[in-house]
Design a protein around this motif. Structure first.
Motif, PDB file in Angstrom:
ATOM      1  N   UNK A   1       0.877  -1.189  -0.129  1.00 28.15           N
ATOM      2  CA  UNK A   1      -0.065   0.044  -0.127  1.00 28.15           C
ATOM      3  C   UNK A   1       0.869   1.425   0.168  1.00 28.15           C
ATOM      4  N   UNK A   2       0.860   2.092  -0.832  1.00 27.96           N
ATOM      5  CA  UNK A   2       1.618   3.165  -1.136  1.00 27.96           C
ATOM      6  C   UNK A   2       0.946   4.174  -0.093  1.00 27.96           C
ATOM      7  N   UNK A   3      -0.183   4.368   0.024  1.00 27.10           N
ATOM      8  CA  UNK A   3      -0.709   5.538   0.956  1.00 27.10           C
ATOM      9  C   UNK A   3      -2.263   4.964   1.226  1.00 27.10           C
ATOM     10  N   UNK A   4      -2.662   5.599   2.536  1.00 26.65           N
ATOM     11  CA  UNK A   4      -4.196   5.388   2.767  1.00 26.65           C
ATOM     12  C   UNK A   4      -4.608   6.733   3.273  1.00 26.65           C
ATOM     13  N   UNK A   5      -5.983   6.826   2.857  1.00 27.09           N
ATOM     14  CA  UNK A   5      -6.700   7.984   3.449  1.00 27.09           C
ATOM     15  C   UNK A   5      -7.042   7.873   5.149  1.00 27.09           C
ATOM     16  N   UNK A   6      -7.583   8.970   5.355  1.00 26.60           N
ATOM     17  CA  UNK A   6      -8.189   9.207   6.794  1.00 26.60           C
ATOM     18  C   UNK A   6      -8.816   8.042   7.463  1.00 26.60           C
ATOM     19  N   UNK A   7      -9.824   7.477   6.634  1.00 26.05           N
ATOM     20  CA  UNK A   7     -10.666   6.254   7.117  1.00 26.05           C
ATOM     21  C   UNK A   7     -10.169   5.106   7.188  1.00 26.05           C
ATOM     22  N   UNK A   8      -8.895   4.861   6.754  1.00 28.75           N
ATOM     23  CA  UNK A   8      -8.232   3.485   6.759  1.00 28.75           C
ATOM     24  C   UNK A   8      -7.153   3.487   7.733  1.00 28.75           C
ATOM     25  N   UNK A   9      -7.274   2.245   8.640  1.00 25.13           N
ATOM     26  CA  UNK A   9      -6.332   2.069   9.679  1.00 25.13           C
ATOM     27  C   UNK A   9      -5.076   1.087   9.082  1.00 25.13           C
ATOM     28  N   UNK A  10      -3.781   1.702   9.334  1.00 29.26           N
ATOM     29  CA  UNK A  10      -2.562   0.450   8.835  1.00 29.26           C
ATOM     30  C   UNK A  10      -2.419  -0.299  10.116  1.00 29.26           C
ATOM     31  N   UNK A  11      -2.587  -1.741   9.800  1.00 32.59           N
ATOM     32  CA  UNK A  11      -2.426  -2.891  10.804  1.00 32.59           C
ATOM     33  C   UNK A  11      -1.102  -3.178  10.717  1.00 32.59           C
ATOM     34  N   UNK A  12      -0.427  -3.335   9.918  1.00 34.70           N
ATOM     35  CA  UNK A  12       1.070  -3.823   9.602  1.00 34.70           C
ATOM     36  C   UNK A  12       1.787  -3.227   8.881  1.00 34.70           C
ATOM     37  N   UNK A  13       3.134  -3.198   8.881  1.00 31.24           N
ATOM     38  CA  UNK A  13       4.192  -2.956   7.936  1.00 31.24           C
ATOM     39  C   UNK A  13       5.230  -3.961   7.764  1.00 31.24           C
ATOM     40  N   UNK A  14       5.988  -3.974   6.623  1.00 33.93           N
ATOM     41  CA  UNK A  14       7.067  -4.791   6.671  1.00 33.93           C
ATOM     42  C   UNK A  14       8.075  -4.121   5.581  1.00 33.93           C
ATOM     43  N   UNK A  15       9.410  -3.870   6.194  1.00 32.13           N
ATOM     44  CA  UNK A  15      10.257  -3.468   5.361  1.00 32.13           C
ATOM     45  C   UNK A  15       9.892  -1.856   5.117  1.00 32.13           C
ATOM     46  N   UNK A  16       9.251  -1.256   5.999  1.00 31.37           N
ATOM     47  CA  UNK A  16       8.826   0.091   5.714  1.00 31.37           C
ATOM     48  C   UNK A  16       7.672   0.411   4.917  1.00 31.37           C
TER      49      UNK A  16
END
Length: 197
Positions: free
Chosen positions: A145-160
């Protein structure tokens, strides 16, 4: 007694059997979905991995594109893995010609971002909302995912890079938890279905 929700798996392409098994292990009654009429009675739906442009074309061919967009817009809980994540994006950074998505998450996704098939890998991923330590993520020609809007929550990242996102009743991961025998991400989704449908 806990209610067993009925959750469909979009069976146009991809690792359908593995998702059916993971959902059953997570306490759901799972069944395949190929036609619009098979959406009736579902309390949730999984969009498996595969090839997003093929899934897009087959969804149009089978008459599912419009009904699935409407179902997601109307609040049907949906979980997408890999290509399923791409299909849930409101925007694809590098779409193939004519490629459509179901939408549902305010995010921009890059297809095949982690590389080609021979660059597939596994990694431990900490996923917010999943107890018991990191899950094993299987990344196969995976998007990020390059970017998310205000309504979306990031749950996980890998390698940035963002690899798991939730927006209201819609969940997406760029990796394949159904291939590992660890059903905790599916349990999270089944819990979402039980509490929000």
């Amino acid at each position: 007694m806990t209610v067993q929700p009925t959750i469909g798996v979009l069976a146009l392409q991809g690792d359908v059997r593995e998702h059916l098994a993971a959902l059953a292990a997570a306490g759901a009654a799972a069944r395949q979905v190929r036609r619009p009429e098979e959406l009736a009675g579902l309390q949730g739906l999984v969009l498996p991995g595969g090839e997003s442009t093929t899934i897009s074309k087959l969804a149009v061919l089978f008459g599912l594109m419009g009904p699935l967009r409407a179902a997601i817009r109307d609040g049907l809980p949906v979980y997408g893995t890999c290509a399923g994540m791409i299909m849930l994006a409101d925007k694809i950074l590098d779409p193939r010609s004519g490629q459509e998505t179901f939408g549902g998450i305010d995010m921009i996704v890059r297809r095949n971002a982690f590389g080609r098939q021979n660059e597939s890998f596994e990694a431990l991923v900490d996923v917010a909302g999943v107890a018991g330590g990191p899950v094993e993520g299987v990344f196969i020609r995976a998007p990020w995912v390059e970017s998310v809007g205000a309504r979306a929550d990031v749950l996980a990242e890998h390698d940035g890079h963002i690899v798991a996102v939730r927006q209201a009743r819609v969940l997406a991961t760029s990796f394949h938890p159904e291939l590992t025998g660890d059903h905790r991400v599916h349990e999270l989704f089944v819990h979402m279905v039980r509490t929000e449908s």
